[in-house]
Scaffold this motif. Structure first.
Motif, mmCIF file in Angstrom:
data_model
loop_
_atom_site.group_PDB
_atom_site.id
_atom_site.type_symbol
_atom_site.label_atom_id
_atom_site.label_comp_id
_atom_site.label_asym_id
_atom_site.label_seq_id
_atom_site.Cartn_x
_atom_site.Cartn_y
_atom_site.Cartn_z
ATOM 1 N N VAL A 149 0.809 -1.227 0.000
ATOM 2 C CA VAL A 149 0.000 0.000 0.000
ATOM 3 C C VAL A 149 0.837 1.269 0.000
ATOM 4 N N CYS A 150 2.156 1.158 -0.090
ATOM 5 C CA CYS A 150 3.012 2.343 -0.037
ATOM 6 C C CYS A 150 2.787 3.230 -1.264
ATOM 7 N N PRO A 151 2.549 4.528 -1.080
ATOM 8 C CA PRO A 151 2.323 5.429 -2.217
ATOM 9 C C PRO A 151 3.498 5.514 -3.183
ATOM 10 N N PHE A 152 4.706 5.197 -2.736
ATOM 11 C CA PHE A 152 5.874 5.314 -3.611
ATOM 12 C C PHE A 152 6.005 4.149 -4.585
ATOM 13 N N ASN A 153 5.074 3.197 -4.541
ATOM 14 C CA ASN A 153 5.128 2.072 -5.470
ATOM 15 C C ASN A 153 4.722 2.457 -6.891
ATOM 16 N N SER A 154 4.085 3.590 -7.059
ATOM 17 C CA SER A 154 3.536 3.965 -8.361
ATOM 18 C C SER A 154 4.634 4.085 -9.410
ATOM 19 N N VAL A 155 4.375 3.514 -10.586
ATOM 20 C CA VAL A 155 5.352 3.554 -11.684
ATOM 21 C C VAL A 155 5.359 4.938 -12.317
ATOM 22 N N ASP A 156 6.531 5.422 -12.676
ATOM 23 C CA ASP A 156 6.679 6.801 -13.123
ATOM 24 C C ASP A 156 6.236 7.073 -14.555
ATOM 25 N N ASN A 157 5.647 6.080 -15.250
ATOM 26 C CA ASN A 157 5.182 6.399 -16.589
ATOM 27 C C ASN A 157 3.851 7.143 -16.550
ATOM 28 N N SER A 158 3.290 7.340 -15.370
ATOM 29 C CA SER A 158 2.111 8.176 -15.202
ATOM 30 C C SER A 158 2.569 9.567 -14.792
ATOM 31 N N TRP A 159 2.141 10.576 -15.515
ATOM 32 C CA TRP A 159 2.659 11.923 -15.242
ATOM 33 C C TRP A 159 2.300 12.413 -13.850
ATOM 34 N N VAL A 160 1.114 12.054 -13.351
ATOM 35 C CA VAL A 160 0.718 12.561 -12.043
ATOM 36 C C VAL A 160 1.581 11.950 -10.942
ATOM 37 N N HIS A 161 1.947 10.661 -11.084
ATOM 38 C CA HIS A 161 2.816 10.052 -10.085
ATOM 39 C C HIS A 161 4.215 10.653 -10.151
ATOM 40 N N SER A 162 4.676 10.949 -11.356
ATOM 41 C CA SER A 162 5.974 11.588 -11.508
ATOM 42 C C SER A 162 5.976 12.962 -10.846
ATOM 43 N N LEU A 163 4.897 13.700 -11.023
ATOM 44 C CA LEU A 163 4.793 15.017 -10.394
ATOM 45 C C LEU A 163 4.783 14.896 -8.876
ATOM 46 N N ILE A 164 4.004 13.957 -8.356
ATOM 47 C CA ILE A 164 3.900 13.809 -6.910
ATOM 48 C C ILE A 164 5.251 13.450 -6.304
ATOM 49 N N LYS A 165 5.947 12.485 -6.902
ATOM 50 C CA LYS A 165 7.238 12.085 -6.357
ATOM 51 C C LYS A 165 8.243 13.225 -6.400
ATOM 52 N N PHE B 209 -1.733 16.340 1.669
ATOM 53 C CA PHE B 209 -2.663 16.280 0.537
ATOM 54 C C PHE B 209 -2.419 15.023 -0.290
ATOM 55 N N PHE B 210 -1.143 14.729 -0.576
ATOM 56 C CA PHE B 210 -0.831 13.573 -1.405
ATOM 57 C C PHE B 210 -1.171 12.272 -0.685
ATOM 58 N N ALA B 211 -0.955 12.221 0.636
ATOM 59 C CA ALA B 211 -1.302 11.010 1.386
ATOM 60 C C ALA B 211 -2.804 10.755 1.326
ATOM 61 N N ASN B 212 -3.593 11.810 1.504
ATOM 62 C CA ASN B 212 -5.053 11.654 1.412
ATOM 63 C C ASN B 212 -5.490 11.283 0.004
ATOM 64 N N MET B 213 -4.805 11.804 -0.985
ATOM 65 C CA MET B 213 -5.094 11.465 -2.374
ATOM 66 C C MET B 213 -4.886 9.967 -2.605
ATOM 67 N N GLU B 214 -3.800 9.441 -2.049
ATOM 68 C CA GLU B 214 -3.513 8.008 -2.187
ATOM 69 C C GLU B 214 -4.601 7.172 -1.515
ATOM 70 N N LYS B 215 -5.043 7.594 -0.328
ATOM 71 C CA LYS B 215 -6.077 6.841 0.387
ATOM 72 C C LYS B 215 -7.383 6.836 -0.406
ATOM 73 N N ASN B 216 -7.720 7.962 -0.995
ATOM 74 C CA ASN B 216 -8.994 8.065 -1.719
ATOM 75 C C ASN B 216 -8.987 7.256 -3.012
ATOM 76 N N PHE B 217 -7.840 7.250 -3.712
ATOM 77 C CA PHE B 217 -7.778 6.515 -4.972
ATOM 78 C C PHE B 217 -7.492 5.030 -4.765
ATOM 79 N N ASN B 218 -6.964 4.675 -3.576
ATOM 80 C CA ASN B 218 -6.709 3.271 -3.229
ATOM 81 C C ASN B 218 -5.902 2.561 -4.322
ATOM 82 N N TYR B 219 -4.756 3.134 -4.681
ATOM 83 C CA TYR B 219 -3.939 2.563 -5.739
ATOM 84 C C TYR B 219 -3.297 1.229 -5.338
ATOM 85 N N GLY B 220 -3.064 1.024 -4.040
ATOM 86 C CA GLY B 220 -2.150 -0.027 -3.629
ATOM 87 C C GLY B 220 -2.597 -1.461 -3.773
ATOM 88 N N PHE B 221 -3.534 -1.911 -2.946
ATOM 89 C CA PHE B 221 -3.828 -3.336 -2.842
ATOM 90 C C PHE B 221 -4.752 -3.795 -3.964
#
Length: 498
Positions: A434-450, A462-474
């Protein structure tokens, strides 16, 4: 212009965060100036760390720090050598994650005292995916295919000093390898990448870092032996100690990635009796990654021996803990998960950060600052998601909280960070998934966030709440079977590396 969810343009997203036309955040004076997101993304690779000669080919926003100066505060006067071997010998039977190791090391078993975490993990998945059918026959078969060989590769019959039958330069009829420390590190990186490693670094043993070497270790027959440094020229051992020449003073450190989707979407369970059995199919990802790691470490030692140099095995639980050396080598940062370091490129999907002590001259690498440690202070998703309550939900601390325990990896003094409660942890891997840093950088929004997190901390909440709302991880474990699997189970964006 590309749109985020076809609603917010890249430029508008930048403006909403107040980033357009300025250097990002409080570091603007030393940061590049970007007029929109396209310029920001195109700029990745513009710094020292992305040059072809760099060891860490990191994005521009990953900064180097001074040697031994990590983003985790360290009081070197409080760091002591941990007695790992003796701690292993008296492993507590109520630590469920150690059940398999007790079997492999022929230590006493008391199955009634080892709680079965499977019902907890099954409930966790069912809560997220009510349609999940449970662990199916194919999942059990997947795990069984690999678990039978795990113990043989990881523990049994492997010399701590490598396979000394490997031919030496003299036997080849050639001189011992000679190269500059910089050339040697690049050479080792080339070899390690060949055998499956990703990031590579080196930490010299100094008065400070030598304290991170364990006082003792445990053999494959559960015998405790000391690590003793000597002025001898050659490695040697007897019934009570491994004797290490002081000239072995470089800790070559490298990461091995987990099978990506098996890390992101599955859980590992070690129930009462089995060395490895999982809920879903997550166990196989862990076992495969560890086996690659053990084999790579063995091959590395053989490579060093044939170059004319000595080495001490550091795979898994040998010689020293992985997290401090991975952090000091610049492979990642210490994070709330405590024993898992997080990489700016690969997030928390690194299964191991292996080590190999050698006398080959190697250039040192520096710790990094990608904003990860600071982000963890705000985020806390891994601790909230942990079904066993083994991760701290508070801020980083100097306290090593299990004061009634022997000192160990989960209970070490001398740094301001987070500790893992080994009595509760089952190594299920949910925190990593569930770590937000797992996102692959070929997505521009993840690249911007990192890149934003790596430059300023003002948007972390803000970014932590964004990750919780989108539930990218599991992910639903059953989805894995329908995916087009990349080679070795690692995302193709990461498999190719740089």
């Amino acid at each position: 212009m590309s749109n985020f969810h076809s609603i917010v343009s890249r430029r508008d997203f930048m403006k909403a965060l107040g980033l357009a036309g300025v250097g990002i955040g409080g570091s603007a004076a030393g940061a590049p100036v970007f007029h929109d997101l396209d310029e920001l993304i195109a700029s990745e690779g513009s710094s020292y760390s992305s040059s072809p000669s760099a060891i860490h080919n990191a994005p521009w926003w990953v900064k180097e720090r001074d040697y031994e100066n990590t983003t985790t505060e360290i009081d070197w006067s409080q760091i002591i050598r941990l007695d790992q071997g003796k701690d292993w010998q008296k492993l507590y039977p109520d630590r469920p994650q150690y059940g398999s190791f007790r079997i492999l090391l022929n230590l006493p078993q008391d199955p009634d005292m080892i709680p079965d975490p499977a019902p907890i993990l099954e409930g966790y998945i069912k809560n997220k995916y009510p349609e999940w059918k449970g662990t199916q026959t194919r999942d059990h078969a997947l795990q069984a295919a690999d678990s039978a060989t795990f113990g043989h590769i990881s523990f049994l019959g492997v010399n701590m000093f490598g396979d000394l039958r490997t031919r030496t330069p003299e036997q080849f009829g050639v001189p011992k390898h000679q190269g500059t420390p910089e050339e040697n590190l690049k050479m080792c990186r080339a070899f390690l990448r060949l055998v499956g490693a990703h990031d590579v670094g080196n930490v010299p043993l100094t008065e400070n870092t030598r304290k991170l070497i364990y006082k003792s270790g445990i053999t494959d027959t559960a015998v405790v032996k000391e690590y003793q440094f000597t002025d001898d020229e050659k490695l040697s051992e007897n019934d009570t100690a491994w004797k290490i020449p002081n000239k072995l003073n470089n800790m070559l450190t490298y990461s091995m990635l987990n099978c990506t989707e098996l890390c992101l979407g599955n859980t590992l369970s070690i129930p009462k009796y089995l060395a490895s059995d999982g809920v879903g199919n997550g166990a196989i990802g862990t076992l495969v990654a560890y086996q690659r790691s053990f084999i790579a470490n063995f091959q590395l030692q053989n490579f060093l021996h044939s170059l004319g140099y000595q080495s001490v095995r550091g795979a898994s639980y040998n010689i020293c803990p992985s997290t401090p050396f991975g952090t000091l080598a610049g492979i990642g940062e210490h994070a709330r998960m405590a024993t898992v370091i997080v990489s700016p490129m690969y997030g928390a999907t690194m299964r191991v950060c292996d080590r190999c002590l050698t006398d080959l001259p190697l250039a040192p690498t520096k710790p990094i600052d990608a904003g990860i440690n600071k982000f963890c202070e705000t985020c806390g998703i891994c601790a909230e998601e942990c079904p066993f309550g083994s991760l701290s939900k508070g801020g980083s601390s100097w306290d090593h909280f299990l004061s009634n325990e022997p000192l160990g990896n989960g209970n070490a003094p001398g740094f301001k960070g987070w500790r893992l409660d080994l009595h509760k942890c089952n190594y299920c891997g949910i925190c990593q998934s569930v770590c937000p840093f797992n996102s692959v950088d070929n997505s521009w929004v993840h690249s911007l966030i990192k890149s934003t997190v790596g430059t300023t901390s003002i948007f972390n909440g803000f970014f932590a709440n964004m990750e919780k709302n989108f539930n990218y991880g599991f992910h639903n474990p059953e989805n894995w079977w329908d995916m087009e699997q990349p080679v070795f189970g690692i995302k193709k964006e990461w498999l190719g590396g740089d």
